[in-house]
Design a protein around this motif. Structure first.
Motif, mmCIF file in Angstrom:
data_model
loop_
_atom_site.group_PDB
_atom_site.id
_atom_site.type_symbol
_atom_site.label_atom_id
_atom_site.label_comp_id
_atom_site.label_asym_id
_atom_site.label_seq_id
_atom_site.Cartn_x
_atom_site.Cartn_y
_atom_site.Cartn_z
ATOM 1 N N LEU A 93 -1.940 9.243 -2.469
ATOM 2 C CA LEU A 93 -3.375 9.423 -2.650
ATOM 3 C C LEU A 93 -4.009 10.041 -1.402
ATOM 4 O O LEU A 93 -4.935 10.846 -1.501
ATOM 5 C CB LEU A 93 -4.035 8.078 -2.960
ATOM 6 C CG LEU A 93 -3.563 7.379 -4.242
ATOM 7 C CD1 LEU A 93 -4.253 6.039 -4.376
ATOM 8 C CD2 LEU A 93 -3.848 8.250 -5.457
ATOM 9 N N TRP B 206 -6.672 0.578 -4.054
ATOM 10 C CA TRP B 206 -6.376 2.008 -3.964
ATOM 11 C C TRP B 206 -7.227 2.840 -4.917
ATOM 12 O O TRP B 206 -6.847 3.922 -5.348
ATOM 13 C CB TRP B 206 -4.883 2.242 -4.223
ATOM 14 C CG TRP B 206 -4.067 1.302 -3.418
ATOM 15 C CD1 TRP B 206 -3.772 1.391 -2.088
ATOM 16 C CD2 TRP B 206 -3.484 0.082 -3.859
ATOM 17 N NE1 TRP B 206 -3.051 0.312 -1.672
ATOM 18 C CE2 TRP B 206 -2.852 -0.517 -2.748
ATOM 19 C CE3 TRP B 206 -3.433 -0.579 -5.095
ATOM 20 C CZ2 TRP B 206 -2.189 -1.732 -2.830
ATOM 21 C CZ3 TRP B 206 -2.768 -1.790 -5.172
ATOM 22 C CH2 TRP B 206 -2.159 -2.348 -4.048
ATOM 23 N N LEU C 248 -11.797 7.243 -5.968
ATOM 24 C CA LEU C 248 -10.623 8.095 -6.135
ATOM 25 C C LEU C 248 -10.391 8.457 -7.599
ATOM 26 O O LEU C 248 -10.322 9.624 -7.970
ATOM 27 C CB LEU C 248 -9.386 7.397 -5.566
ATOM 28 C CG LEU C 248 -9.320 7.309 -4.038
ATOM 29 C CD1 LEU C 248 -8.092 6.532 -3.602
ATOM 30 C CD2 LEU C 248 -9.288 8.703 -3.425
ATOM 31 N N ALA D 246 -6.890 4.174 1.902
ATOM 32 C CA ALA D 246 -7.237 3.793 0.533
ATOM 33 C C ALA D 246 -7.444 2.286 0.498
ATOM 34 O O ALA D 246 -6.672 1.523 1.072
ATOM 35 C CB ALA D 246 -6.122 4.197 -0.428
ATOM 36 N N TYR E 224 1.280 4.072 -2.661
ATOM 37 C CA TYR E 224 0.064 4.818 -2.995
ATOM 38 C C TYR E 224 -0.319 5.801 -1.894
ATOM 39 O O TYR E 224 -1.418 6.334 -1.899
ATOM 40 C CB TYR E 224 -1.083 3.841 -3.247
ATOM 41 C CG TYR E 224 -0.828 2.922 -4.419
ATOM 42 C CD1 TYR E 224 -1.240 3.248 -5.701
ATOM 43 C CD2 TYR E 224 -0.140 1.728 -4.227
ATOM 44 C CE1 TYR E 224 -0.996 2.412 -6.771
ATOM 45 C CE2 TYR E 224 0.110 0.881 -5.290
ATOM 46 C CZ TYR E 224 -0.310 1.223 -6.561
ATOM 47 O OH TYR E 224 -0.053 0.389 -7.616
ATOM 48 N N LEU F 156 -11.418 5.678 -1.518
ATOM 49 C CA LEU F 156 -11.001 6.280 -0.258
ATOM 50 C C LEU F 156 -12.062 5.953 0.797
ATOM 51 O O LEU F 156 -13.246 6.233 0.596
ATOM 52 C CB LEU F 156 -10.867 7.794 -0.414
ATOM 53 C CG LEU F 156 -10.215 8.544 0.766
ATOM 54 C CD1 LEU F 156 -8.742 8.196 0.857
ATOM 55 C CD2 LEU F 156 -10.395 10.042 0.613
ATOM 56 N N LYS G 211 0.813 -1.216 0.000
ATOM 57 C CA LYS G 211 0.000 0.000 0.000
ATOM 58 C C LYS G 211 0.846 1.265 0.000
ATOM 59 O O LYS G 211 0.377 2.330 -0.408
ATOM 60 C CB LYS G 211 -0.918 0.026 1.221
ATOM 61 C CG LYS G 211 -1.987 -1.043 1.233
ATOM 62 C CD LYS G 211 -2.863 -0.884 2.462
ATOM 63 C CE LYS G 211 -3.972 -1.918 2.495
ATOM 64 N NZ LYS G 211 -4.838 -1.756 3.681
#
Length: 412
Positions: A294, A346, A370, A342, A291, A349, A288
Motif C-alpha cells: 500500500l 491499513w 486508502l 498505513a 500490507y 494512509l 503490518k
C-alpha cells in the motif's frame, strides 16, 4: 566518602570485618557449628541450607563466589600484613552489615585506636581517585519512564549501575550492572556485565557523546543504550545522565516519583523493542508487513491544496521510491521529520510533516482514505483528504486537503 577500586585492609581490620560477617550470619540462622564449605558456600555445600554465599546473593541479586572470602581468610591467616578486597565484594560485605563503606565501618565499630590509625594510614597511602554520581533516566519496560543510579569510579575507569523497578506492592526491585569505561575520540563507552542464575553474562552497552572535554565537566550527558530488558527482549533507546553531588542526592531523586517535563519530552517514545522470534520471510515480521504494498502505491509527485478558512494554499511534494522519504519540490520550502505509514487496519494512509518556509503551516498531519480512493485505484482524479496541524502563529488548524495529479507525475 569514596569507595575504593581495591580496598586494602590491615590483617587485624580484616579479621574484625570477617568476625562481624560470620557473627551476623550465625545469629540470623541460629547456627553454632558449621563446616567451612557450608558456612562460606563453596565446594560440596548444600545450596538448600543457609550459607553466607546465599545471604549475599539474595542481597545483591547476583552471583557471589563463596570461596572468595574463605580464600581471603586463608591469606590473612598466612601472616600477610594486609588483604586486598575488590570493589564488588567490599560493597556487598559492608552492605550486609549496614555500613556505607570502610570509613563508616571504622567509625561505628569498636576497634583499638592503634589498629584504626594503622588502617587509616594504609588507606591514605593508596591513591584515591575521585568518583562521580549520576541519576539515569530512560524509557524502560512497558514504555514507563524509570530512574537508576550510576557511580563512575576512579576517574572514569569503572562503573556500577542500578535500575529501580517499582512493583505492584510498592516495593522496588533492583537490577545491577558492573562494567568498565572506554574512552574513544569524542565518546565514552560503557561495557557492562550482568549476573543471572549465578553466571556473569554480557549486559547493556552505552555510548555517550562528551566532545573533547573531560566527561566529568558535564552536568548532563545524553546517549544511547542497547541490551535486553526484564522480559528478555532485545531493546535500544535514549538515556540521560544527570550529575549529582553525592550518592545520597541520587537516592533522593530515585525515591521521588517526579520526572522533569523536559526529560519526559526528550525520552518520549525513544525505545526500540525487538521481538524474540525468527521468521522465515520478511512478510511475517509483523502484522503490518503484508500490507507494505500500500505504501508503494503512494510513491509519486503531488500538489497538495490546503483549504484553510476561505483560502487555498498549495505545496508540491514528492514521496520518494525505496525510502518513502517526503521532500518538497518547491525551492522556498523544506520538509523534515517526515513519516508515512498505513494505520487503522491499513485503511488510512497517515502522513506527518514538519515544514519550513511554508507560510500557512509549520506542522501538519494528513489522513488519506486508502480504499475506494483514487490513489489506490491509480486514477488521475483529484482526491480529498483531511489534515490538522499548527500554523506559524502556533494556532491549531484543520480542514480539507486535495491531492492533485496523483498518477500523472508519478515517479517509479
Amino acid at each position: 566518602m569514596e569507595r575504593y577500586e581495591n580496598l586494602h585492609l590491615s590483617k587485624d581490620i580484616f579479621f574484625t570485618l570477617l568476625n562481624e560477617l560470620l557473627t551476623k550470619f550465625k545469629s540470623k540462622h541460629n547456627i553454632t557449628d558449621y563446616k567451612d564449605t557450608q558456612l562460606y558456600g563453596f565446594g560440596s555445600y548444600d545450596p538448600n541450607k543457609p550459607s553466607l554465599k546465599d545471604d549475599l546473593e539474595k542481597l545483591c541479586k547476583g552471583y557471589i563466589n563463596g570461596k572468595y572470602l574463605y580464600n581471603k581468610m586463608r591469606e590473612a591467616a598466612s601472616g600477610v600484613p594486609s588483604v586486598r578486597i575488590s570493589k564488588d565484594y567490599q560493597y556487598i560485605y559492608f552492605l550486609y552489615l549496614n555500613y556505607e563503606n570502610v570509613h563508616d565501618f571504622l567509625d561505628k565499630t569498636v576497634i583499638p585506636e592503634e589498629q584504626k590509625n594503622k588502617q587509616l594510614e594504609l588507606l591514605s597511602s593508596k591513591k584515591i581517585n575521585q568518583n562521580y554520581y549520576y541519576t539515569c533516566y530512560c524509557l524502560c519496560e512497558d514504555f514507563i519512564l524509570n530512574k537508576g543510579e550510576l557511580i563512575i569510579y576512579n576517574n572514569w575507569k569503572t562503573l556500577e549501575m542500578k535500575f529501580h523497578y517499582k512493583q505492584n506492592n510498592g516495593e522496588k526491585e533492583i537490577y545491577s550492572f558492573m562494567g568498565n569505561v572506554v574512552h574513544s575520540e569524542n565518546f565514552v563507552h560503557f561495557n557492562t556485565k550482568f549476573f543471572i542464575e549465578n553466571k556473569k553474562i554480557e549486559g547493556a552497552k552505552f555510548i555517550f557523546f562528551v566532545g573533547k572535554s573531560n566527561p566529568s565537566q558535564h552536568n548532563c550527558l545524553i546517549g544511547t543504550y542497547a541490551g535486553f530488558d526484564k522480559y528478555n527482549k532485545a531493546v535500544a533507546g535514549k538515556i540521560i545522565l544527570k550529575k549529582a553531588a553525592s550518592r545520597e542526592d541520587v537516592n533522593r531523586e530515585i525515591q521521588s516519583d517526579y520526572f522533569d517535563p523536559i526529560i519526559c519530552q526528550k525520552l518520549y517514545k525513544k525505545r526500540i523493542i525487538i521481538e524474540n522470534k525468527v521468521e522465515k520471510t520478511s512478510l511475517l515480521f509483523s502484522k503490518k508487513d503484508p500490507y507494505a504494498q500500500l505504501l508503494y502505491e503512494a510513491i509519486g509527485r503531488y500538489t497538495l491544496d490546503f483549504h484553510i478558512e476561505d483560502s487555498v494554499k498549495s505545496l508540491n511534494l514528492e514521496i520518494l521510491p525505496n525510502t518513502y522519504k517526503i521532500v518538497s519540490l518547491d525551492t522556498s520550502t523544506f520538509v523534515s521529520n517526515s513519516n508515512i505509514t498505513a494505520t487503522n487496519n491499513w485503511q488510512v494512509l497517515f502522513i506527518d510533516l514538519l515544514i519550513e518556509g511554508f507560510f500557512p503551516l509549520k506542522k501538519v498531519s494528513i489522513y488519506v482514505k486508502l480504499f475506494n480512493s483514487s490513489l489506490m485505484k491509480n486514477k488521475a482524479d483529484n482526491m480529498d483528504a483531511k489534515f490538522n496541524g499548527v500554523d506559524i502563529n502556533s494556532n491549531i488548524v484543520s480542514g480539507k486537503v486535495v491531492f492533485n495529479n496523483l498518477v500523472a507525475e508519478t515517479v517509479v
